[in-house]
Design an enzyme around this catalytic site. Structure first.
Site, PDB file in Angstrom:
ATOM      1  N   PHE B 128      10.278 -33.676  16.663  1.00  0.00           N
ATOM      2  CA  PHE B 128      10.251 -33.005  17.968  1.00  0.00           C
ATOM      3  C   PHE B 128      11.665 -32.506  18.264  1.00  0.00           C
ATOM      4  O   PHE B 128      12.638 -33.266  18.153  1.00  0.00           O
ATOM      5  CB  PHE B 128       9.757 -33.949  19.071  1.00  0.00           C
ATOM      6  CG  PHE B 128       9.565 -33.238  20.371  1.00  0.00           C
ATOM      7  CD1 PHE B 128       8.452 -32.432  20.575  1.00  0.00           C
ATOM      8  CD2 PHE B 128      10.524 -33.292  21.370  1.00  0.00           C
ATOM      9  CE1 PHE B 128       8.289 -31.727  21.759  1.00  0.00           C
ATOM     10  CE2 PHE B 128      10.369 -32.595  22.554  1.00  0.00           C
ATOM     11  CZ  PHE B 128       9.251 -31.806  22.753  1.00  0.00           C
ATOM     12  N   ASP B 199      11.560 -42.871  18.135  1.00  0.00           N
ATOM     13  CA  ASP B 199      11.012 -42.132  19.275  1.00  0.00           C
ATOM     14  C   ASP B 199       9.532 -42.491  19.375  1.00  0.00           C
ATOM     15  O   ASP B 199       8.743 -42.185  18.483  1.00  0.00           O
ATOM     16  CB  ASP B 199      11.199 -40.619  19.066  1.00  0.00           C
ATOM     17  CG  ASP B 199      10.739 -39.809  20.272  1.00  0.00           C
ATOM     18  OD1 ASP B 199       9.895 -40.301  21.052  1.00  0.00           O
ATOM     19  OD2 ASP B 199      11.197 -38.664  20.420  1.00  0.00           O
ATOM     20  N   TYR B 224       5.500 -39.858  30.482  1.00  0.00           N
ATOM     21  CA  TYR B 224       4.476 -38.992  31.082  1.00  0.00           C
ATOM     22  C   TYR B 224       3.317 -38.656  30.156  1.00  0.00           C
ATOM     23  O   TYR B 224       2.479 -37.838  30.505  1.00  0.00           O
ATOM     24  CB  TYR B 224       5.086 -37.708  31.654  1.00  0.00           C
ATOM     25  CG  TYR B 224       5.969 -36.884  30.732  1.00  0.00           C
ATOM     26  CD1 TYR B 224       5.432 -36.072  29.754  1.00  0.00           C
ATOM     27  CD2 TYR B 224       7.349 -36.892  30.892  1.00  0.00           C
ATOM     28  CE1 TYR B 224       6.238 -35.303  28.940  1.00  0.00           C
ATOM     29  CE2 TYR B 224       8.171 -36.119  30.077  1.00  0.00           C
ATOM     30  CZ  TYR B 224       7.609 -35.333  29.110  1.00  0.00           C
ATOM     31  OH  TYR B 224       8.411 -34.566  28.306  1.00  0.00           O
ATOM     32  N   LYS B 225       3.278 -39.269  28.980  1.00  0.00           N
ATOM     33  CA  LYS B 225       2.165 -39.012  28.074  1.00  0.00           C
ATOM     34  C   LYS B 225       1.117 -40.118  28.249  1.00  0.00           C
ATOM     35  O   LYS B 225       0.476 -40.202  29.290  1.00  0.00           O
ATOM     36  CB  LYS B 225       2.685 -38.899  26.648  1.00  0.00           C
ATOM     37  CG  LYS B 225       3.664 -37.715  26.461  1.00  0.00           C
ATOM     38  CD  LYS B 225       4.175 -37.628  25.046  1.00  0.00           C
ATOM     39  CE  LYS B 225       5.260 -36.567  24.897  1.00  0.00           C
ATOM     40  NZ  LYS B 225       4.752 -35.192  25.048  1.00  0.00           N
ATOM     41  N   ARG B 372      -3.894 -28.728  19.133  1.00  0.00           N
ATOM     42  CA  ARG B 372      -3.684 -30.170  19.193  1.00  0.00           C
ATOM     43  C   ARG B 372      -4.608 -30.758  20.259  1.00  0.00           C
ATOM     44  O   ARG B 372      -4.635 -30.293  21.393  1.00  0.00           O
ATOM     45  CB  ARG B 372      -2.226 -30.445  19.540  1.00  0.00           C
ATOM     46  CG  ARG B 372      -1.823 -31.890  19.411  1.00  0.00           C
ATOM     47  CD  ARG B 372      -0.347 -32.073  19.763  1.00  0.00           C
ATOM     48  NE  ARG B 372      -0.121 -31.982  21.189  1.00  0.00           N
ATOM     49  CZ  ARG B 372       1.023 -32.334  21.791  1.00  0.00           C
ATOM     50  NH1 ARG B 372       2.045 -32.763  21.068  1.00  0.00           N
ATOM     51  NH2 ARG B 372       1.155 -32.230  23.092  1.00  0.00           N
TER      52      ARG B 372
END
Lengths: 413, 413
Positions: B128, B199, B224-225, B372
């Site tokens: 990422f 991560d 926030y995921k 995704r």
């Protein structure tokens, strides 16, 4: 003058106050006198509604599409532009995000990069600690390339030698409220070849600020004091348009020119957006925006006039207490050098602040012996000042501060 | 199998789902199928109430006293301890604050300080982007002392030479969902004398994680995921107890051992609190805590089982579409290497994701051609998977993706 006469006089001034209507825009319990708006501003009534909408509609219904659909992506810039109107900056020179401390790091490293060959970060002793701590962190990481130094507050401009890359000063001192002349200091620093970072945490929303007029380089400040942005609100960073080619070290994806291209190499956004780092804190930004919106409805000149008048009244009423109970003025008397606060030193400062709390007056204690009274002209009344000093007198007359439990020290800015 | 039979089968599996009760704890509009919980998790119903209380009571009534009275000061540590229970870490090893990117910076610089004499920060190409960008920022600032390098994903362990100080990897790849074996990679890195930063943005709340069992050094991740902490939620940082003497460069006042003593020199807190920097973002933390609290009610083993079952069903249903319309699986099939998402490559990927939106299916597009689908077992049903593939088939059969307005590309993680 008797208490009744005083109260009548204060009520008259409140009735004539052009800002009086703003008090009702805040949630403030009857009886409470809140003199700590420079630690945490009070809650604007509109904030609760706005947050409820952001949560239930923008997050709950819009979900991921709200990054564009509810303009979350551009909130740091949009709110920055609003703060710019308070601070005499141009659109595109301020961004709202991260904490003050993190923004200090960005500003320090960006300014350093613009002064190659100069190694010193200079501040004043007694500055708000996090400013100097962030300098010290950079020194420690730099492997000897950078030095963090502080000078006596009155001698800091004399310390501007040809090694100083950056001068970091707070415009309104957090404890004394002393105001620095931003234009004059900036000019002197520039003459010495240094850049200046202004910490505006106790300035924004409290005194008129003119970043453009002062030819300022960088500035940072806090969202939760006079901007009423809520506890731990996002902070802001100002970078003059001419300095926006500087690259902050915190090169997160939201500072990328094309964050959603997911490119391998960091390529900073062309403008103020390069001072973003991670994903912006949407909830905190929404509360900050509500606070800033409210402040923008008020006239900064009126705010300043009232702030000074509240301070004058406070100091006038305190004179007998200074004589009788040993308070010593610890803030500036001169209006040109006074922020939106008054402060008194007293050996029992901590205990007195605690005892005031029991009389529903919230003030602040700052080590070693300072009682700090924040004056927030948006929601404070003249009668609150009169009443505060009356309650303070009661604390002293009855020695209400002499309780064992007040000995235990704990305080929060 | 016909649509009706399939729907009946899916309904049966939903009825038998031990996690089925959690869906009602989220605000999710009828008809909407939300497959982007790995970009922004859905809104827990409890969050709105909690935030309303924090705003109206803790901020509005408690004002500054809530830093102690409402436990705001200790929220980063308290929430960190809760996240630790999800991630196999000990109490006092995780702190919740700042953004993922800023926490990456802290972890990278702290790890670097523990490997003096080693200059390389290593990651994998295709990681990422913000992870690598933060490495590049450190390289740029280091004046040649530090180098940021990436290796091919399959060769990254071979790149562990004796110059590598830190290996920064994402456990679950953001695009492919490929899962790294944390214990094995950590061991290999340690054997080579390097430290590892994990991560966990796509791991926490999605797959079982055992930081302690893997002997992990540092980790960071996103709130926030799958933690459902809200847009731009505070992130978290893990530092193994044995590494907590490392000093992060971001030495803000909240990381100080005695922040309210206002001392001149930075003296880091003895434990995980030294990884704090500025004033904690109280509103964001409150929302994050509500999300984590909800997740802690669920059994991680059940979550993982259901996540894999949803993925299996998705891939099974997609097979005819792969044959007919040219979708190619772009995520792992092997359950041991698969995160909580499935992904397909398709040359019209972007347009198809847009067309799905019009049929009330929210998925995500990732460059250059990846669709995704995030699988959030807390609130997704088997019937949602069947329905998604049916709507996707409709998009393909009718060429609903072939609209000119879909050509304009814009996406947000």
């Amino acid at each position: 003058m008797t208490g009744t006469l005083l109260a009548a006089d204060a009520a008259e001034r409140d009735a004539a106050d052009p800002l009086a209507g703003f008090r009702d825009r805040f949630q403030l319990r009857d009886g409470l006198i809140y003199l700590d708006g420079n630690s945490l501003g009070a809650l604007p009534k509109a904030t609760a509604d706005r947050l409820a909408r952001v949560i239930a509609q923008e997050w709950g219904e819009g979900l991921i599409t709200s990054w564009l659909g509810a303009l979350w992506s551009t909130a740091p810039r949009r709110i920055g532009d609003k703060i710019a109107r308070l601070l005499g900056a141009a659109s595109g020179e301020i961004i709202a995000t991260d904490s003050t401390s993190v923004n200090i790091f960005k500003a320090l490293t960006a300014a350093l990069s613009l002064r190659p060959g100069r190694a010193k970060l200079l501040s004043e002793a007694t500055n708000f600690p996090t400013d100097v701590y962030m300098m010290q962190g950079i020194e420690a990481f730099s492997g000897g390339r950078v030095r963090a130094v502080t000078a006596d507050p009155d001698a800091v401009l004399d310390a501007l030698d040809d090694e100083v890359a950056v001068l970091l000063l707070t415009q309104v001192h957090y404890k004394s409220g002393r105001v620095r002349d931003m234009a004059q200091v900036t000019r002197k620093a520039h003459d010495a070849g240094a850049l200046v970072i202004w910490d505006l945490s106790h300035s924004a929303g409290a005194i008129p600020v003119d970043l453009g007029g002062a030819n300022a380089d960088f500035a940072i400040g806090c969202g939760y004091k006079f901007l009423n942005g809520g506890p731990g609100a996002p902070a802001y960073l100002f970078a003059a348009a001419r300095h926006q080619a500087a690259t902050p070290v915190l090169s997160g994806w939201f500072g990328h020119a094309r964050p959603f291209s997911f490119e391998e190499d960091y390529d900073p956004a062309p403008g103020i957006e390069r001072f973003l780092c991670g994903t912006p804190p949407v909830l905190g930004l929404a509360a900050l925006e509500a606070g800033v919106d409210l402040l923008l409805e008020a006239d900064m000149g009126e705010l300043r006039r009232k702030s000074l008048a509240l301070g004058d009244l406070f100091m006038e009423r305190m004179e007998p207490l200074c004589a009788r109970y040993g308070f010593a003025l610890a803030s500036e008397r001169d209006p040109a050098r006074r922020g939106s606060q008054v402060a008194y030193a007293h050996p029992r400062g901590y205990e007195i602040v605690q005892a005031l709390k029991e009389l529903d007056v919230i003030a602040d204690f700052r080590t070693p012996d300072v009682l700090r009274f924040g004056l927030t002209p948006l929601y404070l009344r003249y009668r609150d000042i009169v009443e505060t000093v009356e309650r303070l007198e009661r604390v002293c007359a009855t020695e209400a501060w002499a309780k064992p439990e007040y000995q235990e020290r704990a305080a929060v800015t």
